[in-house]
Design a protein around this motif. Structure first.
Motif, mmCIF file in Angstrom:
data_model
loop_
_atom_site.group_PDB
_atom_site.id
_atom_site.type_symbol
_atom_site.label_atom_id
_atom_site.label_comp_id
_atom_site.label_asym_id
_atom_site.label_seq_id
_atom_site.Cartn_x
_atom_site.Cartn_y
_atom_site.Cartn_z
ATOM 1 N N ASP A 134 0.814 -1.215 0.000
ATOM 2 C CA ASP A 134 0.000 0.000 0.000
ATOM 3 C C ASP A 134 0.852 1.271 0.000
ATOM 4 O O ASP A 134 0.337 2.376 0.175
ATOM 5 N N GLY A 135 2.162 1.126 -0.173
ATOM 6 C CA GLY A 135 3.048 2.282 -0.224
ATOM 7 C C GLY A 135 3.709 2.619 1.094
ATOM 8 O O GLY A 135 4.634 3.432 1.124
ATOM 9 N N SER A 136 3.248 2.029 2.180
ATOM 10 C CA SER A 136 3.868 2.252 3.483
ATOM 11 C C SER A 136 5.038 1.288 3.661
ATOM 12 O O SER A 136 5.204 0.334 2.896
ATOM 13 N N SER A 137 5.843 1.543 4.686
ATOM 14 C CA SER A 137 7.036 0.729 4.920
ATOM 15 C C SER A 137 6.881 -0.135 6.161
ATOM 16 O O SER A 137 6.076 0.162 7.054
ATOM 17 N N ALA A 154 1.170 -2.265 5.368
ATOM 18 C CA ALA A 154 1.299 -2.020 6.806
ATOM 19 C C ALA A 154 0.194 -1.110 7.317
ATOM 20 O O ALA A 154 -0.444 -1.384 8.343
ATOM 21 N N LEU A 155 -0.055 -0.012 6.613
ATOM 22 C CA LEU A 155 -1.104 0.918 7.042
ATOM 23 C C LEU A 155 -2.473 0.259 6.999
ATOM 24 O O LEU A 155 -3.277 0.388 7.934
ATOM 25 N N GLN A 156 -2.757 -0.436 5.910
ATOM 26 C CA GLN A 156 -4.062 -1.095 5.770
ATOM 27 C C GLN A 156 -4.297 -2.100 6.883
ATOM 28 O O GLN A 156 -5.396 -2.195 7.440
ATOM 29 N N GLU A 157 -3.267 -2.879 7.206
ATOM 30 C CA GLU A 157 -3.395 -3.877 8.259
ATOM 31 C C GLU A 157 -3.686 -3.220 9.607
ATOM 32 O O GLU A 157 -4.599 -3.636 10.333
ATOM 33 N N ALA A 158 -2.912 -2.178 9.954
ATOM 34 C CA ALA A 158 -3.091 -1.523 11.248
ATOM 35 C C ALA A 158 -4.482 -0.918 11.370
ATOM 36 O O ALA A 158 -5.146 -1.047 12.408
ATOM 37 N N ARG A 159 -4.921 -0.240 10.336
ATOM 38 C CA ARG A 159 -6.246 0.392 10.383
ATOM 39 C C ARG A 159 -7.363 -0.635 10.447
ATOM 40 O O ARG A 159 -8.351 -0.443 11.156
ATOM 41 N N HIS A 160 -7.222 -1.736 9.730
ATOM 42 C CA HIS A 160 -8.276 -2.744 9.687
ATOM 43 C C HIS A 160 -8.336 -3.546 10.987
ATOM 44 O O HIS A 160 -9.418 -3.693 11.584
ATOM 45 N N GLU A 202 16.392 6.346 15.261
ATOM 46 C CA GLU A 202 17.287 6.311 14.107
ATOM 47 C C GLU A 202 16.911 5.185 13.146
ATOM 48 O O GLU A 202 17.093 5.302 11.932
ATOM 49 N N VAL A 203 16.387 4.085 13.685
ATOM 50 C CA VAL A 203 15.944 2.977 12.838
ATOM 51 C C VAL A 203 14.592 3.288 12.210
ATOM 52 O O VAL A 203 14.397 3.133 11.001
ATOM 53 N N VAL A 204 13.641 3.748 13.022
ATOM 54 C CA VAL A 204 12.293 4.020 12.520
ATOM 55 C C VAL A 204 12.320 5.112 11.455
ATOM 56 O O VAL A 204 11.600 5.039 10.450
ATOM 57 N N SER A 205 13.140 6.123 11.647
ATOM 58 C CA SER A 205 13.186 7.232 10.685
ATOM 59 C C SER A 205 13.686 6.784 9.318
ATOM 60 O O SER A 205 13.412 7.432 8.303
ATOM 61 N N GLN A 206 14.413 5.669 9.260
ATOM 62 C CA GLN A 206 14.874 5.148 7.976
ATOM 63 C C GLN A 206 13.732 4.592 7.126
ATOM 64 O O GLN A 206 13.918 4.313 5.937
ATOM 65 N N MET A 207 12.539 4.437 7.734
ATOM 66 C CA MET A 207 11.380 3.962 6.986
ATOM 67 C C MET A 207 10.776 5.071 6.133
ATOM 68 O O MET A 207 9.811 4.842 5.406
ATOM 69 N N HIS A 208 11.316 6.290 6.235
ATOM 70 C CA HIS A 208 10.846 7.447 5.463
ATOM 71 C C HIS A 208 9.334 7.641 5.611
ATOM 72 O O HIS A 208 8.583 7.578 4.637
ATOM 73 N N PRO A 209 8.887 7.879 6.848
ATOM 74 C CA PRO A 209 7.442 8.022 7.083
ATOM 75 C C PRO A 209 6.821 9.178 6.318
ATOM 76 O O PRO A 209 5.612 9.172 6.066
ATOM 77 N N TYR A 256 4.160 13.853 15.335
ATOM 78 C CA TYR A 256 3.637 13.007 16.412
ATOM 79 C C TYR A 256 4.355 11.665 16.452
ATOM 80 O O TYR A 256 4.604 11.110 17.530
ATOM 81 N N GLN A 257 4.706 11.120 15.287
ATOM 82 C CA GLN A 257 5.436 9.854 15.286
ATOM 83 C C GLN A 257 6.772 10.006 16.009
ATOM 84 O O GLN A 257 7.166 9.144 16.800
#
Length: 228
Positions: free
Chosen positions: A13-16, A33-39, A97-104, A116-117
């Motif tokens: 879905d374009g998320s990381s 990832a986004l679709q799963e979390a929201r659903h 530093e790890v999470v930011s590499q996901m390019h939110p 907020y993230q």
């Protein structure tokens, strides 16, 4: 604190998400990832609780991970009339530093949500932190089994541990009995997992278990309710 080696992976879905080579496991569904979390967590867990509660919804998340479930819950709190207390337990916290590499910035809507993230990850551990008037975060570091939980408290439990074959100590009868005691009467537990062994453990602990349609890529997920 120990941090596993991880790799950033794109999902459909374009998320990381993050991939853990040592476990051959992803933090989220590769179908989105986004679709799963929201659903799984918001639509099946949080939204019914918001409908039923007048002033407060207390959420417990097992497995903070990248903070995606917490972020989407915080986003929902911005338009909710109820206050959300959000407790989460993580044995292996990921550094920013790890999470930011996901390019939110490539998949989160707007700079406010991106900020907020960062605040979620920068928040102190093991004490409540008020991030908005309607969202109070408590991040607990350590093992779920060794974490004292208030009884009859949580209207919603997000159970987002790694899969049973990867993290079997998190999917035991004892764990789901512990969570049953912590859930408020009528509270729900939601998880992406639909394995029969998982559902049998839930039932053994007293949960009323139902199969509900899963997110993209999964036919089913699990929702369980504590008897009122």
């Amino acid at each position: 604190m120990f941090t596993p080696h991880v790799e950033v992976r794109a999902t459909a879905d374009g998320s990381s998400t993050l991939y853990v080579p040592a476990l051959n496991e992803h933090y989220h569904s590769t179908h989105g990832a986004l679709q799963e979390a929201r659903h799984v967590y918001l639509a099946a867990g949080l939204e019914p609780a918001l409908t039923e509660a007048n002033q407060l919804v207390w959420v417990l998340e097992v497995g903070f991970g990248t903070g995606l479930n917490a972020l989407l819950t915080l986003e929902r709190s911005l338009s909710a009339s109820q206050q959300i207390f959000y407790d989460t337990i993580e044995k292996f916290p990921l550094p920013w530093e790890v999470v930011s590499q996901m390019h939110p910035e490539s998949y989160l809507s707007g700079p406010e949500l991106q900020d907020y993230q960062h605040q979620l990850h920068a928040a102190a551990w093991n004490r409540p932190v008020t991030l908005t008037p309607n969202f109070v975060l408590l991040k607990c570091s350590g093992e779920l089994q060794a974490t004292p939980l208030s009884q009859d408290t949580y209207q919603v439990i997000y159970f987002d541990a790694f899969a049973p074959e990867k993290q079997p100590d998190m999917w035991t009868d004892e764990v789901f009995a512990q969570l049953y005691e912590a859930a408020a009467p009528g509270g729900v537990l939601v998880s992406y997992c639909a394995k029969g062994s998982f559902r049998r453990s839930l039932k053994a602990a007293g949960w009323l278990v139902e199969k509900v349609p899963g997110p993209p890529g999964k036919r089913e997920m699990t929702r369980a309710r504590k008897q009122e």
